[in-house]
Design a protein around this motif. Structure first.
Motif, PDB file in Angstrom:
ATOM      1  N   THR A   7       0.583  -0.945   0.498  1.00 53.44           N
ATOM      2  CA  THR A   7       0.211   0.011  -0.366  1.00 53.44           C
ATOM      3  C   THR A   7       1.332   1.056   0.006  1.00 53.44           C
ATOM      4  O   THR A   7       0.353   1.776  -0.501  1.00 53.44           O
ATOM      5  CB  THR A   7      -1.263   0.261   1.578  1.00 53.44           C
ATOM      6  OG1 THR A   7      -1.436  -1.183   1.071  1.00 53.44           O
ATOM      7  CG2 THR A   7      -2.224   0.918   0.857  1.00 53.44           C
ATOM      8  N   SER A   8       2.288   1.483   0.899  1.00 55.27           N
ATOM      9  CA  SER A   8       2.992   2.478   1.370  1.00 55.27           C
ATOM     10  C   SER A   8       3.510   2.907   0.185  1.00 55.27           C
ATOM     11  O   SER A   8       3.296   4.125  -0.429  1.00 55.27           O
ATOM     12  CB  SER A   8       3.619   2.631   2.129  1.00 55.27           C
ATOM     13  OG  SER A   8       4.598   1.270   2.724  1.00 55.27           O
ATOM     14  N   LEU A  11       0.979   3.606  -2.845  1.00 58.18           N
ATOM     15  CA  LEU A  11       0.650   5.521  -3.194  1.00 58.18           C
ATOM     16  C   LEU A  11       2.030   6.584  -3.012  1.00 58.18           C
ATOM     17  O   LEU A  11       1.555   7.123  -3.653  1.00 58.18           O
ATOM     18  CB  LEU A  11       0.403   5.162  -1.318  1.00 58.18           C
ATOM     19  CG  LEU A  11      -0.068   7.106  -0.624  1.00 58.18           C
ATOM     20  CD1 LEU A  11      -1.098   7.423  -1.420  1.00 58.18           C
ATOM     21  CD2 LEU A  11       0.400   7.196   0.737  1.00 58.18           C
ATOM     22  N   ILE A  14       2.250   7.352  -6.775  1.00 53.59           N
ATOM     23  CA  ILE A  14       0.690   7.830  -7.821  1.00 53.59           C
ATOM     24  C   ILE A  14       1.696   9.628  -7.281  1.00 53.59           C
ATOM     25  O   ILE A  14       1.225  10.285  -7.646  1.00 53.59           O
ATOM     26  CB  ILE A  14      -0.653   7.136  -6.345  1.00 53.59           C
ATOM     27  CG1 ILE A  14      -0.101   6.213  -6.885  1.00 53.59           C
ATOM     28  CG2 ILE A  14      -1.505   8.378  -6.613  1.00 53.59           C
ATOM     29  CD1 ILE A  14      -2.450   5.633  -6.131  1.00 53.59           C
ATOM     30  N   LEU A  15       1.809   9.497  -5.419  1.00 59.70           N
ATOM     31  CA  LEU A  15       1.647  10.902  -5.253  1.00 59.70           C
ATOM     32  C   LEU A  15       2.979  11.215  -5.605  1.00 59.70           C
ATOM     33  O   LEU A  15       3.334  12.738  -6.133  1.00 59.70           O
ATOM     34  CB  LEU A  15       2.456  10.580  -3.127  1.00 59.70           C
ATOM     35  CG  LEU A  15       0.906  10.366  -2.355  1.00 59.70           C
ATOM     36  CD1 LEU A  15       1.865  10.531  -1.103  1.00 59.70           C
ATOM     37  CD2 LEU A  15       1.017  11.611  -2.530  1.00 59.70           C
ATOM     38  N   ASP A  40       5.307   9.314   3.459  1.00 59.87           N
ATOM     39  CA  ASP A  40       5.122   7.603   2.876  1.00 59.87           C
ATOM     40  C   ASP A  40       6.560   7.004   2.488  1.00 59.87           C
ATOM     41  O   ASP A  40       6.035   6.142   3.227  1.00 59.87           O
ATOM     42  CB  ASP A  40       4.343   7.887   1.471  1.00 59.87           C
ATOM     43  CG  ASP A  40       3.599   6.472   1.492  1.00 59.87           C
ATOM     44  OD1 ASP A  40       2.915   5.934   1.981  1.00 59.87           O
ATOM     45  OD2 ASP A  40       4.055   6.739  -0.044  1.00 59.87           O
TER      46      ASP A  40
END
Ligand code: HEM
Length: 119
Positions: A7-8, A11, A14-15, A40
């Motif tokens: 997940t991290s 993410l 994407i960020l 993150d």
């Protein structure tokens, strides 16, 4: 922990893409996104470090260590890319590094090491 790890880092990608887009357009949200991305990184390091600790005393430790180093390399490439795009410096070399590091990380993470996408 594998779920937190995946997940991290998803993410983070994407960020990173969003921050990059906004930096290129010179728009404000880039700074905020970049700061969330930095937080993150800590989650990635924490989850990755915990996963790595499972390999101590095991026969696959060398591969896990290389996976971890390549993961840190990915983070460094992401961070430097954003800083360089913001400053208008050349970024081709960073893209190449990011590509190489990502291939190593994905090949070892999904290919060699035992935990897949659903542990
Ligand atoms: C953006 C950077 C990173 C990406 C894209 C990434 C990607 C992955 C992927 C795809 C996996 C396999 C799925 C899973 O088992 O959960 C994985 C597992 C793992 N990662 Fe990362 N990772 C990153 C950073 C890190 C860092 C910084 C560390 C160590 C400090 C680390 C250590 C590990 C370990 C030990 C595993 C366990 C492999 C297994 O048991 O199968 N990773 N990572």
């Amino acid at each position: 922990m594998a779920h937190l790890h995946i997940t991290s880092w998803v993410l983070a990608l994407i960020l990173f893409a969003l921050a990059l887009m906004f930096y290129k357009q010179g728009k404000k949200p880039s700074k905020i996104l970049h700061m969330i991305l930095r937080l993150d990184y800590l989650l990635i390091l924490y989850s990755g470090g915990t996963l790595l600790s499972n390999y101590f005393n095991g026969s696959m430790l060398p591969e896990a260590i290389i996976k971890a180093l390549a993961g840190i390399w990915v983070i460094a490439a992401l961070e430097l890319l954003l800083v360089r795009v913001n400053k208008g410096k050349p970024v081709l070399g960073m893209w190449v590094q990011l590509g190489v590091a990502l291939i190593i990380v994905l090949a070892l993470g999904f290919g060699r090491l035992p935990l897949g996408i659903l542990p």
